[in-house]
Design a protein around this motif. Structure first.
Motif, short mmCIF file in Angstrom:
data_model
loop_
_atom_site.label_atom_id
_atom_site.label_comp_id
_atom_site.label_asym_id
_atom_site.label_seq_id
_atom_site.Cartn_x
_atom_site.Cartn_y
_atom_site.Cartn_z
N ILE A 216 0.74 -1.24 -0.06
CA ILE A 216 -0.24 0.35 0.11
C ILE A 216 0.86 1.23 0.15
O ILE A 216 0.32 2.46 -0.75
N SER A 217 2.12 0.92 1.08
CA SER A 217 2.90 2.27 0.77
C SER A 217 3.51 3.04 -0.62
O SER A 217 3.30 4.26 -0.90
N ILE A 218 4.11 1.97 -1.08
CA ILE A 218 4.92 2.33 -2.18
C ILE A 218 3.61 2.66 -3.30
O ILE A 218 3.49 4.01 -4.04
N LEU A 219 2.29 2.19 -3.45
CA LEU A 219 1.07 2.63 -4.17
C LEU A 219 1.34 3.96 -3.45
O LEU A 219 0.76 4.74 -5.26
N VAL A 220 0.44 4.33 -2.66
CA VAL A 220 0.65 5.63 -2.17
C VAL A 220 1.70 6.41 -2.79
O VAL A 220 1.23 7.55 -3.05
N TYR A 221 2.77 6.28 -3.02
CA TYR A 221 4.24 7.05 -3.30
C TYR A 221 3.65 7.35 -4.94
O TYR A 221 4.15 8.30 -5.27
N THR A 222 3.73 6.54 -4.96
CA THR A 222 3.79 6.28 -7.30
C THR A 222 2.64 7.41 -7.23
O THR A 222 2.72 7.95 -8.60
N MET A 223 1.87 7.31 -6.60
CA MET A 223 -0.12 7.75 -7.25
C MET A 223 0.33 8.43 -7.17
O MET A 223 -0.67 9.45 -6.91
N SER A 224 1.20 9.63 -5.55
CA SER A 224 0.40 10.90 -4.97
C SER A 224 1.30 11.88 -5.76
O SER A 224 1.32 12.91 -5.72
N LYS A 225 2.09 11.39 -6.85
CA LYS A 225 2.10 12.22 -7.86
C LYS A 225 1.26 12.91 -8.18
O LYS A 225 0.69 14.63 -9.14
N ARG A 226 -0.05 12.36 -8.83
CA ARG A 226 -1.29 12.99 -9.71
C ARG A 226 -2.46 12.83 -8.62
O ARG A 226 -2.11 12.80 -7.98
#
Lengths: 268, 281
Positions: A216-226
């Motif tokens: 979940i953390s990695i996903l939040v990190y990569t998706m938070s750019k948009r």
């Protein structure tokens, strides 16, 4: 002494509470927002939850996070407890060396642990993915289990297990029936720390994962750019899950105690 | 009876492989040149020279240190009064207040940092409040302010808990003695409470400084893509440019800085205690 808390003290505590909890509440409120905006509320909707549950990568990340957290907790609790028991009976030098080395991942910046493992896995040729992430999580969870079991073992009478074995118990029986029950609180708190450390981990997982395996953390990190309000829904889910675990941890002993009391009363 | 000794042996093997070997690999890579295979090493100091000769990297190092120090100072200045106020409550309420401080740390740090992105945006809740009082939108997100705010938010619980522990461990009769001897509240705070709680402050400082100096997702989320701290440089070397040797060298430099600052903190920790003991005798 106790009455020194003036108005200022109360104000300070209220401000602290707001500072700590406002972002958490904010993200939960916006996960029910009717529009894409992260700043303006436009009515109530569950669309971001629907989006989350229909998003394959998000559901996979949730699955991987829980699966790895559960596996890492079980493995690190068992190994950590057995190791601590073994160490408590070993020579002091060995115990000190192991404790020192154990402190390395606890004290080191996570990024250093992460890149070290990344290079190690590639040096021995393991493909990055679920396996490496699980190995890494077990690696950083065990020291916490040992750290919370060790103090309980120190206050334990070492003769009890020996006495049990003199009376005919096998070592396994002595371990399971004499030692483990006495250090259960330490084991449980170690397991809880291990679970939350694994569940919340970002930095180390980020460096050792690959092959499309995300937590979940990695996903939040990569998706938070948009701008993506589904992250709010995902975050709310994470907050809810951890809160549930914490409530369970706090309530189960209370219920057990109540039952025990009732039992005692009926016996009397 | 030594019958259980052997059950710790498997872990010792695991520990050597999973904890010691990776650390050795970092050192090995830091001192060798890129592109060598496992059999032939060429030792070099090039990676370190490259870092210290490049003004860009030195700037990043300087900025990382300034931000980490600022975060630590703010955490002490805010965390101490909070811990102090908590310590004044009765034990039951203290437990509740400590729980209030601890609970957020159980929740994913990344999620909590991400939450600030919405709050700090140009049309976010803080700027809406500013516009109500007639102030124009202030740029908050993607500033140094936001990065420090994010770090303080994430790390201040460690500071509060450490200071609180040292305050509750303190012998309360010392304060009564100070009062009996004619000290007023300010005096007894400055000469009794503060020196005795200093060990808590010191361990709080190490617990805040260490993650602050090495953090890389807080600057990325709250400082924006262009905001680079030492952690971000390491991340880039490993995941984008693939220069592991250089990345390892930077990690070693960072580790040395952290070890040095911890050593300094311990030294400061020791001196006031011996001082206090001396003046008491």
């Amino acid at each position: 002494m106790k009455q020194k808390n003036g108005l200022w003290g109360k104000i300070l505590l209220v401000l602290t509470a707001i500072f700590f909890y406002a972002p958490i509440v904010y993200i939960m409120i916006f996960s029910f927002n009717g529009s894409r905006s992260l700043t303006k509320l436009n009515g109530f909707s569950l669309q971001w939850y629907e989006k989350m549950f229909s998003d394959r990568t998000m559901m996979q990340a949730i699955f991987y996070t829980i699966a790895i957290a559960l596996l890492a907790t079980v493995i690190s609790t068992v190994v950590g407890t057995l190791t601590a028991i073994g160490l408590s009976r070993s020579k002091k030098i060995l115990r000190n060396v192991v404790e020192q080395v154990n402190n390395l991942p606890v004290m080191n910046p996570e990024i250093v642990t992460g890149i070290g493992l990344l290079m190690f896995f590639s040096a021995i040729g393991i493909k990055k993915g679920f396996g490496t992430m699980l190995l890494a999580h077990v690696m950083f969870c065990i020291p916490y289990v040992i750290l919370s079991v060790m103090p309980k073992l120190r206050s334990l009478d070492p003769n009890l297990a020996d006495a049990a074995m003199d009376l005919g118990a096998t070592p396994l029986q002595a371990l399971w029936k004499i030692i483990v029950p006495q250090i259960t609180p330490g084991i449980l708190s170690g397991a809880l720390i291990a679970f939350t450390m694994s569940f919340d981990d970002f930095v180390i997982s980020y460096f050792v994962t690959g092959n499309g395996v995300n937590n979940i953390s990695i996903l939040v990190y990569t998706m938070s750019k948009r701008v993506n309000p589904s992250i709010n829904a995902l975050s709310t889910l994470v907050i809810a899950m951890i809160t549930l675990v914490l409530i369970m941890i706090n309530i189960i002993p209370m219920i057990q105690e109540k039952r025990k009391k009732r039992k005692d009363e009926t016996v009397l | 009876m030594k019958s259980f000794q052997r059950i710790s042996y498997p872990y010792i093997l695991w520990m050597t492989l999973m904890i010691v070997a990776p650390m050795l690999l970092i050192v090995l890579y830091a001192f060798t040149t890129q592109g060598n295979d496992v059999t032939t090493f060429r030792f070099t100091l090039e990676n370190f020279a490259r870092f210290f000769q490049d003004a860009v990297f030195l700037d990043v190092l300087k900025r990382s240190l300034i931000i980490a120090v600022a975060t630590t100072v703010i955490c002490v200045l805010l965390g101490y009064p909070i811990a102090y106020v908590i310590a004044q409550h009765n034990p039951k309420n203290q437990m509740r207040l400590v729980l209030m401080v601890t609970l957020p740390t159980w929740i994913n740090m990344l999620v909590r940092t991400y939450a600030w992105m919405g709050i700090l945006q140009d049309d976010g809740i803080i700027n809406s409040f500013f516009s109500l009082v007639g102030l124009g939108p202030v740029k908050l997100l993607h500033t140094t302010f936001a990065v420090i705010l994010g770090m303080v938010y994430n790390f201040i619980p460690f500071m509060i808990l450490q200071i609180h522990t040292s305050l509750t461990k303190m012998d309360q009769s010392l304060l009564e003695a100070a009062e009996d001897l004619g000290a007023n509240r300010v005096e007894s705070f400055l000469r009794v409470t503060l020196p005795l709680s200093l060990p808590g402050v010191i361990s709080g400082i190490t617990l805040v400084f260490l993650p602050a100096v090495s953090s890389f997702f807080i600057p990325k989320l709250l400082g924006g893509g262009q905001y680079v701290l030492i952690g971000n440089v390491i991340e880039t070397q490993f995941l984008t440019s693939g220069d592991w040797n250089f990345g390892s060298a930077i990690s070693l430099i960072m580790a040395v800085i952290i070890i040095l600052s911890m050593y300094l903190a311990k030294k400061v920790d020791r001196s006031p205690e011996s001082l206090g003991g001396g003046s008491k005798g």
